[in-house]
Design an enzyme around this catalytic site. Structure first.
Site, PDB file in Angstrom:
ATOM      1  N   LYS A  82       0.846  -1.185   0.000  1.00 17.74           N
ATOM      2  CA  LYS A  82       0.000   0.000   0.000  1.00 17.74           C
ATOM      3  C   LYS A  82       0.888   1.245   0.000  1.00 17.74           C
ATOM      4  O   LYS A  82       1.829   1.346   0.790  1.00 17.74           O
ATOM      5  CB  LYS A  82      -0.910   0.004   1.217  1.00 17.74           C
ATOM      6  CG  LYS A  82      -1.952  -1.107   1.191  1.00 17.74           C
ATOM      7  CD  LYS A  82      -2.946  -0.977   2.329  1.00 17.74           C
ATOM      8  CE  LYS A  82      -4.031  -2.039   2.220  1.00 17.74           C
ATOM      9  NZ  LYS A  82      -5.068  -1.885   3.260  1.00 17.74           N
ATOM     10  N   ASP A 161      -2.791  -6.334   1.889  1.00 17.23           N
ATOM     11  CA  ASP A 161      -1.336  -6.505   1.784  1.00 17.23           C
ATOM     12  C   ASP A 161      -0.797  -7.548   2.764  1.00 17.23           C
ATOM     13  O   ASP A 161       0.397  -7.565   3.064  1.00 17.23           O
ATOM     14  CB  ASP A 161      -0.629  -5.170   2.009  1.00 17.23           C
ATOM     15  CG  ASP A 161      -0.986  -4.518   3.348  1.00 17.23           C
ATOM     16  OD1 ASP A 161      -1.957  -4.980   3.991  1.00 17.23           O
ATOM     17  OD2 ASP A 161      -0.314  -3.548   3.739  1.00 17.23           O
ATOM     18  N   ASP A 194       0.641  -7.185  18.222  1.00 14.32           N
ATOM     19  CA  ASP A 194      -0.388  -6.648  17.349  1.00 14.32           C
ATOM     20  C   ASP A 194      -1.538  -7.652  17.195  1.00 14.32           C
ATOM     21  O   ASP A 194      -1.318  -8.849  17.031  1.00 14.32           O
ATOM     22  CB  ASP A 194       0.236  -6.353  15.973  1.00 14.32           C
ATOM     23  CG  ASP A 194      -0.729  -5.729  15.012  1.00 14.32           C
ATOM     24  OD1 ASP A 194      -1.139  -4.578  15.252  1.00 14.32           O
ATOM     25  OD2 ASP A 194      -1.081  -6.390  14.008  1.00 14.32           O
ATOM     26  N   GLU A 223      -2.392  -5.980  22.119  1.00 14.73           N
ATOM     27  CA  GLU A 223      -3.401  -5.151  21.475  1.00 14.73           C
ATOM     28  C   GLU A 223      -4.690  -5.972  21.453  1.00 14.73           C
ATOM     29  O   GLU A 223      -4.926  -6.769  20.557  1.00 14.73           O
ATOM     30  CB  GLU A 223      -3.013  -4.737  20.056  1.00 14.73           C
ATOM     31  CG  GLU A 223      -4.026  -3.757  19.486  1.00 14.73           C
ATOM     32  CD  GLU A 223      -3.982  -3.610  17.984  1.00 14.73           C
ATOM     33  OE1 GLU A 223      -4.602  -2.669  17.476  1.00 14.73           O
ATOM     34  OE2 GLU A 223      -3.346  -4.435  17.312  1.00 14.73           O
TER      35      GLU A 223
END
Length: 446
Positions: A82, A161, A194, A223
């Site tokens: 991206k 992606d 993450d 997270e």
């Protein structure tokens, strides 16, 4: 009228909250009163390198940061990339560094400089997926990835992606752990994981304790908001619900009653020892929802104060907040902070860090004191007050969570010192809180 009952600040002398002895610590000793700083290496300096970022570490140390969380430092995939530079979270190799940031040796020097200053470094760890052209795609068996009926790797949400990893594969799990150990052996102090809730919880409950056995002082941040993440896995989790509630309060959509209800629910739902990451901004919110000034306006500072003082909280400062940078960083392009300077925002965050460091009552998890609230009706509508700790360690916060000026009466006990101004407040006096204003009171020795 509008008097602040002595219950609010008489609590300064109330029964003491017991602090567990050090040997019962559920987390690394160094983490309890820590302030987390999230560093976006790409945007941190014009160079966007480890070497340039390392030169800013003394400034962060002076401000009071304790933990430097580095956004992902690994090479970024090219396939389906991206923008020009791609997403930090589309990783092609877990055991290498992004050449955009420098070399592995330069990373090691960054960590060494942080440690020299007494800072800890944690890495952003993306265990849910890789880029679609990652090394594992070509070097490992096809069943290391989740694939569709045609054998193609799959994406989640609008993350075109990435390629999702298959946690049914035992060999992949073991290699993921080995990759994490690669960085621990280089001296890092833990991980921010993450999308932790997208990875099977049993992976975390198996892998993280194994890492702790060999590296007992590492710190692990998830997270995610599921309380189960604290059961045999993480030290800290995100308080996303609180963040969105603060945004709504700043916009006048919700108020003190909802905040108190949230805190009650969070205390009941999460373990006593849980750390809850609290923030007014981070890389996701900044780039996709706007800076704290866009979302919170004039309420941004009082909300930051709450992140440093609420029960269970572990505060986060994101790149640019310490200079009041009102800007949405481009996520896939180079978009650096124009210039670092020391200004009123840095002084504000430094004061918040000092408040937290000087008062163990504000610690995260089981070491921190619980909040005691004044009786209903003792504060004006829209004013939120609480006390944590007792005696000389007591901290009382009185926060005006409205866009209107509010007057409060101070108690007959005193004197008290306002932390930010140093002003000594007389017993029985009254104080005016400006819109979104506050008082932070600590006992003044007579």
């Amino acid at each position: 009228m509008k008097r602040l009952l002595s219950i609010l600040l008489a609590a300064l002398c109330a029964a003491c909250t017991t602090t567990p002895p050090a040997e019962t610590a559920a987390h690394p000793e160094w983490s309890y009163n820590a302030v987390v700083y999230e560093m976006n290496v790409r945007q941190y300096t014009p160079e966007g390198t480890f070497a340039a970022a390392a030169r800013e570490l003394p400034r962060l140390k002076r401000m009071g940061a304790d933990i430097i969380w580095l956004m992902p430092i690994h090479p970024i995939g090219v396939k389906e990339r991206k923008g020009t530079l791609g997403s930090y979270y589309a990783i092609s190799d877990y055991c290498a560094v992004n050449p955009e940031f420098g070399t592995l040796d330069e990373f090691d020097r960054f960590v060494a400089e942080a440690h020299r200053l007494g800072l800890r470094v944690i890495l952003d760890w993306v265990a849910n997926h890789t880029s679609p052209d990652a090394r594992w795609i070509t070097e490992r068996p096809a069943d290391w990835y989740v694939r569709d009926s045609l054998g193609r790797t799959i994406v989640q949400y609008d993350w075109t992606d990435i390629a999702k990893l298959n946690y049914d594969n035992v060999d992949m799990r073991q290699e993921m752990e080995h990759a994490m150990r690669f960085w621990l052996e280089r001296g890092i102090d833990g991980f921010r994981c993450d999308m932790a809730c997208e990875v099977p919880i049993d992976f975390w409950r198996t892998t993280l304790p194994a890492l702790r056995r060999d590296y007992p002082q590492i710190f692990l941040l998830a997270e995610g908001e599921d309380p189960a993440l604290h059961e045999g896995a993480f030290d800290a989790s995100y308080s996303w619900e609180l963040h969105h509630l603060m945004n709504d309060i700043a916009r006048g959509k919700r108020g003190v009653a909802e905040l108190k209800e949230y805190l009650k629910k969070d205390a009941a739902n999460t373990p006593r020892e849980a750390f809850r990451l609290m923030f007014t901004s981070n890389h996701d919110e900044n780039s996709w929802a706007g800076s704290e000034f866009e979302r919170m306006g004039d309420a941004a500072r009082v909300m930051a104060l709450l992140t440093f003082t609420l029960p269970k909280g572990m505060p986060l400062i994101y790149t640019g907040q310490e200079i009041g940078y009102d800007h949405r960083f481009a996520f896939f392009e180079k978009d650096p902070v124009p210039q670092w300077c020391e200004n009123e925002f840095g002084e504000f965050y430094a004061a918040l860090a000092r408040l937290r460091h000087e008062h163990p009552a504000l610690a995260s998890g089981e070491r921190g004191a619980e909040a005691r609230y004044p009786a209903e009706g003792s504060l004006p509508d829209g004013v939120f007050g609480f006390t944590r700790g007792t005696g000389s360690d007591a901290v009382t916060v009185i926060a005006n969570l409205t866009a209107a000026e509010q007057e409060v009466g101070l108690p007959t006990e005193g004197p008290l010192r306002e932390f930010f101004t140093g002003q000594i407040l007389s017993a029985g006096s009254r104080a005016v809180l400006p819109a979104w204003g506050w008082l932070v009171l600590t006992p003044e020795k007579e």
